[in-house]
Design a protein around this motif. Structure first.
Motif, short mmCIF file in Angstrom:
data_model
loop_
_atom_site.label_atom_id
_atom_site.label_comp_id
_atom_site.label_asym_id
_atom_site.label_seq_id
_atom_site.Cartn_x
_atom_site.Cartn_y
_atom_site.Cartn_z
N CYS A 1 4.88 9.51 -1.82
CA CYS A 1 4.28 8.58 -0.88
C CYS A 1 4.58 9.08 0.52
N HIS B 1 9.52 5.13 1.85
CA HIS B 1 9.29 4.99 0.40
C HIS B 1 9.66 6.29 -0.31
N PRO C 1 0.84 -1.20 0.00
CA PRO C 1 0.00 0.00 0.00
C PRO C 1 0.88 1.26 0.00
N HIS C 2 0.35 2.33 -0.55
CA HIS C 2 1.06 3.61 -0.56
C HIS C 2 0.07 4.72 -0.25
N MET D 1 10.06 7.30 -4.14
CA MET D 1 8.67 7.65 -4.43
C MET D 1 8.40 9.13 -4.22
N MET E 1 4.50 7.23 3.13
CA MET E 1 5.29 6.26 3.88
C MET E 1 6.72 6.75 3.65
CU CU Z 1 4.73 4.08 -0.41
#
Ligand code: CU
Ligand code: C2O
Length: 459
Positions: free
Chosen positions: A441, A446, A388-389, A451, A443
């Motif tokens: 993202c 990431h 998931p992102h 990302m 996160m």
């Molecule tokens: Cu992510």
């Protein structure tokens, strides 16, 4: 003694303008600035009696001070960097003047240790927002640098208590220290990000807060976690969802006890305390089993009223432009990489970056797309990874207009949207805020591992 205390500076009139306050440059401003130091501090993240944790925090605390302004008022923050590395403040979710967006190398120079920066802007929308650094965020946010920013409606709906609940997921060692060794690890970067082992609300392992029967409460939930997706339940009360990511959701949206917030997301809830004195409303995380995060205990004192209030609870919508598909700019964002999606399963054996957007890892020289000011942008996002992102767009809120796999399409404005593994969705927004804006993202490992990208809106 000509030196000024912080209080003097906060109250500061013109006389304070040119003096130096305890080594801090005072400000030559017509409106007083709020001084915020990014610095080391400590927090009792584990149960009382257990060791405390060295953190980095705004004003040395985590979460940092709740910043509150009224709709239409300007925010004026003098950031002083007392960290051992450069930093900035990003005002997450604010449709802000681009120069104040706090993105190093894109909108400003990072603020070096010992240096300062003035953030001055007038948030256009009332709502629940948050602030955090945008330099090495996978480290700085994980160490505790974040706080809530509340923009109050000019005429807020009635509530007896307005509670800001900032939820964070920490990875600590057994003796309560910040887990340094795993910071930015190849494993975290290429898998789910830095998942922690201690969840706190407002920096406490188990928040307790007193309420009174028949009170109306507004809860403002912020997921400040570096990677943790929260699935929250509120037990012992029926709440109405009134806003997502700072934007009102409309009077018909209800909330049925199970609220999913990706890193970066916020939700505002409104509820009436109906339980008997001695009972409690419990906030729990229910992704895996049930972890109690906090309790609102109904006190035994007499209520001010004999029944719940009748005042309406919906918020007035903010003034966002509705996307119109005619002459829209069509953009695509393909998300690839990470563990379990490459033929080489030993992804962490090679150095990062581990993720790409449209085949590019990290901020390229060219924007992902460039829009004319006022143009509707449609972005077809495809998560071709096994993870998931939590996809965040700066400077704008967007709607989800299509989603694969029967995922629910909510009529909300988001600034951050959680995408499931393999999910595809199309988002739409009006590019009405000129400047250079990040997409990444949330996160944060990431983001650090590829990302992130950006788009440009013409002037
Ligand atoms: Cu992510
Ligand atoms: Cu909350 Cu670019 O971040």
């Amino acid at each position: 003694d000509p030196r000024l205390t912080r209080r003097d500076v906060l109250a500061g009139g013109g006389a304070a303008a040119l003096l130096i306050a305890g080594g801090r440059p005072a400000l030559a401003l017509s409106t007083p600035a709020t001084l915020i130091e990014a610095r080391a501090g400590s927090a009792q993240l584990l149960a009382p009696g257990k060791p405390s944790t060295p953190v980095w925090g705004f004003e040395g605390i985590s979460p940092g001070p709740v910043l509150r302004v009224k709709q239409g008022d300007s925010l004026n923050v003098h950031l002083i960097n007392r960290l051992p590395q450069p930093t900035t403040i990003h005002w997450h979710g604010i449709r802000i003047d681009n120069r104040m967006d706090g993105v190093p190398h894109l909108t400003q120079h990072a603020v070096e240790p010992g240096a300062s920066f003035d953030y001055r802007f007038t948030p256009p929308d009332p709502g629940t927002f948050w602030y955090h650094p945008h330099e090495r965020s996978y480290e700085q946010v994980a160490r505790g640098l974040f706080g809530a920013l509340i923009v109050e409606e000019r005429e807020p709906p009635f509530a007896d208590q307005d509670l800001v609940l900032v939820i964070n997921d920490w990875r600590l060692t057994g003796d309560g220290a910040f887990h340094e060794k795993s910071l930015g690890s190849a494993h975290d970067q290429s898998h789910a990000g830095r998942l922690g082992n201690v969840l706190t609300v407002n920096g406490k392992p188990s928040l307790e807060h007193p309420v009174v029967r028949f009170e109306r409460l507004r809860l403002r939930l912020v997921n400040a976690s570096s990677a943790r997706v929260l699935r929250l339940a509120l037990e012992g009360a029926t709440a109405r969802l009134i806003a997502i990511d700072g934007q009102p959701v409309g009077p018909t949206s209800s909330y049925s006890g199970d609220l999913v917030l990706g890193p970066g997301n916020r939700a505002d809830l409104m509820l009436d305390v109906l339980g008997e004195p001695g009972s409690a409303i419990v906030l729990a995380e229910i992704s895996k089993g049930r972890l109690e995060l906090g309790r609102l205990t109904v006190g035994r004192q007499a209520s001010a009223r004999a029944e719940p209030v009748a005042a309406p609870i919906a918020l007035r919508p903010n003034l966002l432009s509705e996307p119109s598909p005619a002459n829209a700019l069509d953009a695509a964002l393909l998300m690839e990489g990470g563990a379990m999606s490459e033929t080489d399963m030993a992804v962490t054996k090679r150095p990062g970056p581990y993720w790409t957007f449209n085949g590019v890892a990290g901020m390229g020289e060219q924007p992902l797309f460039a829009a004319r000011r006022g143009q509707t942008v449609l972005v077809g996002m495809r998560n071709a990874t096994a993870w998931p992102h939590s996809m965040h767009y700066h400077g704008h809120h967007f709607r989800v207009i299509a989603r694969s796999g029967g995922g629910r399409i909510d009529p909300y404005w988001w600034d951050t949207i959680l995408m499931a593994p393999r999910e595809e969705m199309t988002i739409a927004f009006v590019a009405d805020n000129p400047g250079k804006w990040m997409i990444h993202c949330h996160m944060l490992d990431h983001q650090a591992a590829g990302m992130d990208t950006w788009f440009e809106v013409g002037g």
